[in-house]
Design a protein around this motif. Structure first.
Motif, PDB file in Angstrom:
ATOM      1  N   GLY A  38     -42.581 -12.780 -16.315  1.00 40.53           N
ATOM      2  CA  GLY A  38     -41.531 -13.357 -15.764  1.00 40.53           C
ATOM      3  C   GLY A  38     -40.057 -13.382 -16.252  1.00 40.53           C
ATOM      4  N   LEU A  39     -40.021 -13.001 -17.791  1.00 35.17           N
ATOM      5  CA  LEU A  39     -38.395 -13.229 -18.490  1.00 35.17           C
ATOM      6  C   LEU A  39     -38.343 -11.506 -17.896  1.00 35.17           C
ATOM      7  CD1 LEU A  39     -39.696 -15.765 -21.463  1.00 35.17           C
ATOM      8  CD2 LEU A  39     -38.232 -15.749 -19.201  1.00 35.17           C
ATOM      9  N   PHE A  40     -39.137 -10.496 -17.927  1.00 34.63           N
ATOM     10  CA  PHE A  40     -38.812  -9.420 -18.438  1.00 34.63           C
ATOM     11  C   PHE A  40     -38.565  -9.691 -16.401  1.00 34.63           C
ATOM     12  CE2 PHE A  40     -41.105  -9.606 -21.787  1.00 34.63           C
ATOM     13  CZ  PHE A  40     -40.838  -8.692 -23.172  1.00 34.63           C
ATOM     14  N   LEU A  41     -39.213  -9.767 -15.939  1.00 35.21           N
ATOM     15  CA  LEU A  41     -38.704  -9.384 -14.037  1.00 35.21           C
ATOM     16  C   LEU A  41     -37.369  -9.924 -14.080  1.00 35.21           C
ATOM     17  CD1 LEU A  41     -42.691  -9.656 -12.474  1.00 35.21           C
ATOM     18  CD2 LEU A  41     -40.612  -7.301 -13.561  1.00 35.21           C
ATOM     19  N   GLY A  46     -47.734 -16.444 -20.425  1.00 37.67           N
ATOM     20  CA  GLY A  46     -46.573 -16.519 -19.122  1.00 37.67           C
ATOM     21  C   GLY A  46     -45.489 -16.293 -19.228  1.00 37.67           C
ATOM     22  N   VAL A  47     -45.196 -14.799 -19.464  1.00 40.07           N
ATOM     23  CA  VAL A  47     -43.638 -14.371 -20.102  1.00 40.07           C
ATOM     24  C   VAL A  47     -43.087 -13.332 -19.011  1.00 40.07           C
ATOM     25  CG1 VAL A  47     -43.403 -15.715 -22.798  1.00 40.07           C
ATOM     26  CG2 VAL A  47     -44.180 -12.991 -22.197  1.00 40.07           C
ATOM     27  N   PRO A  79     -38.013  -4.918 -11.474  1.00 40.95           N
ATOM     28  CA  PRO A  79     -39.697  -5.351 -10.271  1.00 40.95           C
ATOM     29  C   PRO A  79     -39.882  -3.745 -10.233  1.00 40.95           C
ATOM     30  CG  PRO A  79     -38.218  -7.191 -10.223  1.00 40.95           C
ATOM     31  CD  PRO A  79     -37.377  -6.394 -10.749  1.00 40.95           C
ATOM     32  N   LEU A 115     -45.277  -6.880  -8.099  1.00 37.83           N
ATOM     33  CA  LEU A 115     -44.362  -7.778  -8.895  1.00 37.83           C
ATOM     34  C   LEU A 115     -42.813  -7.306  -8.199  1.00 37.83           C
ATOM     35  CD1 LEU A 115     -44.660  -5.185 -12.755  1.00 37.83           C
ATOM     36  CD2 LEU A 115     -45.549  -7.344 -11.695  1.00 37.83           C
ATOM     37  N   ARG A 116     -42.465  -7.374  -7.439  1.00 37.21           N
ATOM     38  CA  ARG A 116     -41.528  -7.578  -6.631  1.00 37.21           C
ATOM     39  C   ARG A 116     -41.687  -8.968  -5.692  1.00 37.21           C
ATOM     40  NH1 ARG A 116     -37.595  -3.934  -6.012  1.00 37.21           N
ATOM     41  NH2 ARG A 116     -36.147  -4.767  -4.319  1.00 37.21           N
ATOM     42  N   ARG A 117     -42.858  -9.366  -5.547  1.00 41.34           N
ATOM     43  CA  ARG A 117     -43.062  -9.766  -4.366  1.00 41.34           C
ATOM     44  C   ARG A 117     -43.934 -11.261  -5.613  1.00 41.34           C
ATOM     45  NH1 ARG A 117     -48.069 -10.270  -0.923  1.00 41.34           N
ATOM     46  NH2 ARG A 117     -49.020 -12.103  -2.700  1.00 41.34           N
ATOM     47  N   GLU A 118     -44.377 -11.285  -6.614  1.00 42.96           N
ATOM     48  CA  GLU A 118     -44.787 -12.387  -6.651  1.00 42.96           C
ATOM     49  C   GLU A 118     -45.176 -11.762  -9.431  1.00 42.96           C
ATOM     50  OE1 GLU A 118     -46.805 -16.359  -6.700  1.00 42.96           O
ATOM     51  OE2 GLU A 118     -47.362 -14.757  -5.088  1.00 42.96           O
ATOM     52  N   VAL A 119     -44.270 -13.700  -9.380  1.00 42.75           N
ATOM     53  CA  VAL A 119     -45.100 -12.414 -10.657  1.00 42.75           C
ATOM     54  C   VAL A 119     -46.314 -12.934 -11.413  1.00 42.75           C
ATOM     55  CG1 VAL A 119     -44.722 -13.575 -13.342  1.00 42.75           C
ATOM     56  CG2 VAL A 119     -43.231 -14.147 -12.408  1.00 42.75           C
TER      57      VAL A 119
END
Lengths: 281, 328
Positions: A102-105, A99-100, A111, A272-276
């Motif tokens: 997103g933190l990198f993205l 669940g992390v 992305p 990855l640009r659209r969603e995590v």
């Protein structure tokens, strides 16, 4: 208890990352993560087992040089594909499942830079293991009747180097799009490997296995298929096996593999640009 | 279904947090669907620096709201902008948004320091800077002895502090915290609250999502209440209570003679229900403000001694229950 000197705003100013530096940052971070025995150990073991198998094969009373070509396609390239599956899938799923991701993205240019950097890291390590496998094969056939012409060996090395980016890109794209990416990748890997032998040549074009096999063999199958070509190879005089390179096979098949790599990377970036990607946990 | 209570008329104008400064986040009629499921519906909110409480029961849309606010997912419809109307992935937004996701998983094999340092490096710090800042932030959160321990060996509370450390390690304008106080003991809840206030004093907008209403009530300057994917109310606690004051409400009065007080109240207030239980009088009326005024009058005229007066909806729990009933 708490560090009294610490303050929210007393942090160093991050430097602005251009696209290339962002990719390199993600690459170096991922390489550091992958270069752990617990991560890499299993793939080193698989590679070692395949090389040992190659040595064993050359010690049997075989006189057919085509056997090593066949063995290379069926074991070395598959071992490399499995390594790519493990490393490229983990490149996304370890963080996504925790669940992390997103933190990198959220980081600058992530992305795009994250999938490219992590793909590059997985590719470098998979390619390095592939070259080790190739080196093992070369050592195994030295001094035996199974020794192949140097052009054939060079093409095998080229194939292992092309297998890594293609497989890694495809498995990384799967891990961006599917929660159970490992299962999906393994299913696809098996199916794609079977497409060509089953005669689905059109579908097989979308599988690296098809192009890699053609590169290793150096010739397009004749009407009676791959088995005939392997038989033709076997009928050639020992140790003087002619390199059966069909003109243009190298650029065409390499082009196909690079195209598959590019398409897979674009799909990964788009996702990855659209969603995590969601995690399985 | 009745109209939702909102601090904004029918979602046409974004509810704006009261503090000064430029808008940090603006959602305009944002809807997010996952297939047939609507996770967030027609939400319009504008956030400025301050501590914002995002409240709602499980499945209300809090996590979706935070993911949209972080720019980690795209809205199905509507528009989101950050830091004075900049679009997602504008260069000026680099490292200005921090996020703490829900859940207690972390990559198991990374050490606490590795994990935080990796995120700082990908933000643009050098390896040395990332290690130094990562270590000091983890120390600020009491993890000095755990820097080099794999995350799988840490307790839930410690892992939660690691997640908080990565969010507070760099100054940000928008800090989105999904259930940040989960698994923390009371001491660390206070420390984390202090950290949030420090960030707010530095000009950040900290959005704190929780279903623990009391905690949010104590911390937040401004509240956004979500229920079934809708922003049912947004504003200060007082503003939201004022919205409720025109709704049917109940007051419980502890006194020495509840029957006499009830009779006195019947004469002066438009009461819809009266109930006596022991020394307690429960009164329900159409309008809380009118009821409160009438109650003072009735107490004076009856001469009863009042020990306590409690209004349903006076705390966030009551408030939230009332709002939830409105949407149902």
């Amino acid at each position: 208890m708490a560090d009294a000197a610490w303050h929210f705003t007393h942090a160093p100013e991050p430097r602005r990352l251009d696209a290339l530096s962002a990719v390199l940052v993600h690459f170096s971070l991922q390489i550091r993560r992958l270069l752990r025995f617990r991560v890499l150990g299993v793939w080193l073991f698989v590679s070692a087992a395949v090389v040992l198998g190659g040595f064993g094969l050359t010690r049997l009373s075989l006189s057919d040089p085509g056997v090593m070509v066949k063995w290379f396609g069926q074991f070395v390239l598959r071992a490399e594909g499995l390594t790519a599956l493990g490393l490229a899938t983990a490149a996304i799923r370890v963080d996504a499942d925790a669940g992390v991701l997103g933190l990198f993205l959220l980081r600058p240019r992530a992305p795009t830079a994250l999938p490219l950097g992590r793909w590059l890291a997985a590719t470098v390590l998979t390619g390095a293991l592939g070259l080790l496998l190739w080196l093992g094969t070369v050592l195994a056939v030295q001094g035996t009747v199974l020794l192949m012409p140097s052009a054939q060996l060079a093409r095998m090395a080229w194939t292992t180097m092309l297998a890594a980016p293609a497989y890694c890109a495809i498995f990384l794209a799967f891990s961006c799009w599917f929660r159970n990416a490992a299962a999906v990748s393994l299913g696809w890997f098996t199916l794609a490997d079977l497409l060509s032998p089953m005669g689905s040549d059109w579908l097989a074009r979308f599988s690296p296995a098809h192009h890699l096999n053609l590169l290793v063999l150096g010739a397009y199958p004749s009407a009676s298929g791959l088995s005939k070509m392997v038989k033709d190879l076997a009928q050639m005089p020992q140790n003087t096996v002619a390199d059966p390179l069909t003109p243009w096979i190298l650029p065409i098949e390499s082009g196909w593999l690079l195209a598959l790599t590019a398409v897979a990377l674009v799909l990964a970036v788009v996702r990855l640009r659209r969603e995590v990607p969601a995690g399985t946990n | 279904m009745s109209q939702p209570i909102t601090a904004l008329p029918a979602n046409t104008q974004p509810a704006t947090s009261p503090n000064g400064g430029m808008p940090v986040l603006r959602l305009q009629r944002v809807t997010r669907r996952y297939g047939a499921r609507v996770a967030l519906l027609d939400a319009s909110v504008e956030l400025r620096p301050g501590l914002v409480g995002l409240l709602g029961p499980n499945g209300a849309g809090k996590t979706t709201f935070l993911h949209l606010a972080a720019g980690l997912t795209e809205p199905s419809s509507g528009h989101i902008s950050w830091l004075d109307d900049r679009p997602r992935r504008h260069a000026k937004l680099d490292n200005r948004i921090a996020f703490v996701p829900d859940g207690d998983d972390l990559p198991r094999r990374d050490t606490a320091l590795d994990f935080v340092a990796m995120l700082l490096q990908s933000a643009g710090l050098s390896r040395a800077q990332a290690l130094a800042r990562g270590a000091s932030t983890l120390e600020r959160l009491g993890l000095q002895a755990k820097l080099h321990e794999p995350l799988q060996g840490l307790s839930r509370g410690q892992r939660q502090r690691v997640k908080l450390a990565q969010a507070f390690a760099l100054p940000a304008d928008l800090i989105l915290l999904d259930e940040p106080l989960n698994a923390l003991d009371p001491i660390w809840r206070l420390e984390v609250a202090a950290l949030m206030r420090e960030a707010v004093q530095s000009g950040a907008c900290v959005v704190l999502s929780s279903h623990i209403l009391e905690e949010v009530e104590a911390l937040a300057d401004w509240l956004v209440l979500l229920f079934r994917g809708r922003v049912v109310a947004a504003g200060t606690r007082k503003q939201i209570q004022e919205l409720l004051s025109h709704r049917a409400t109940a007051v419980r009065i502890q006194c020495d003679d509840p029957r006499r007080l009830g009779q006195a109240l019947l004469g002066v207030a438009p009461v819809t229900l009266l109930r006596v239980e022991g020394q307690e009088l429960s009164v329900q009326a159409e309008n809380l403000a009118v009821l409160q005024r009438s109650l003072a009058q009735a107490v004076l005229s009856s001469g009863v001694r009042v020990q306590s007066v409690r209004t349903a909806g006076d705390d966030l729990v009551g408030l939230f229950q009332a709002l939830s009933q409105e949407v149902r």
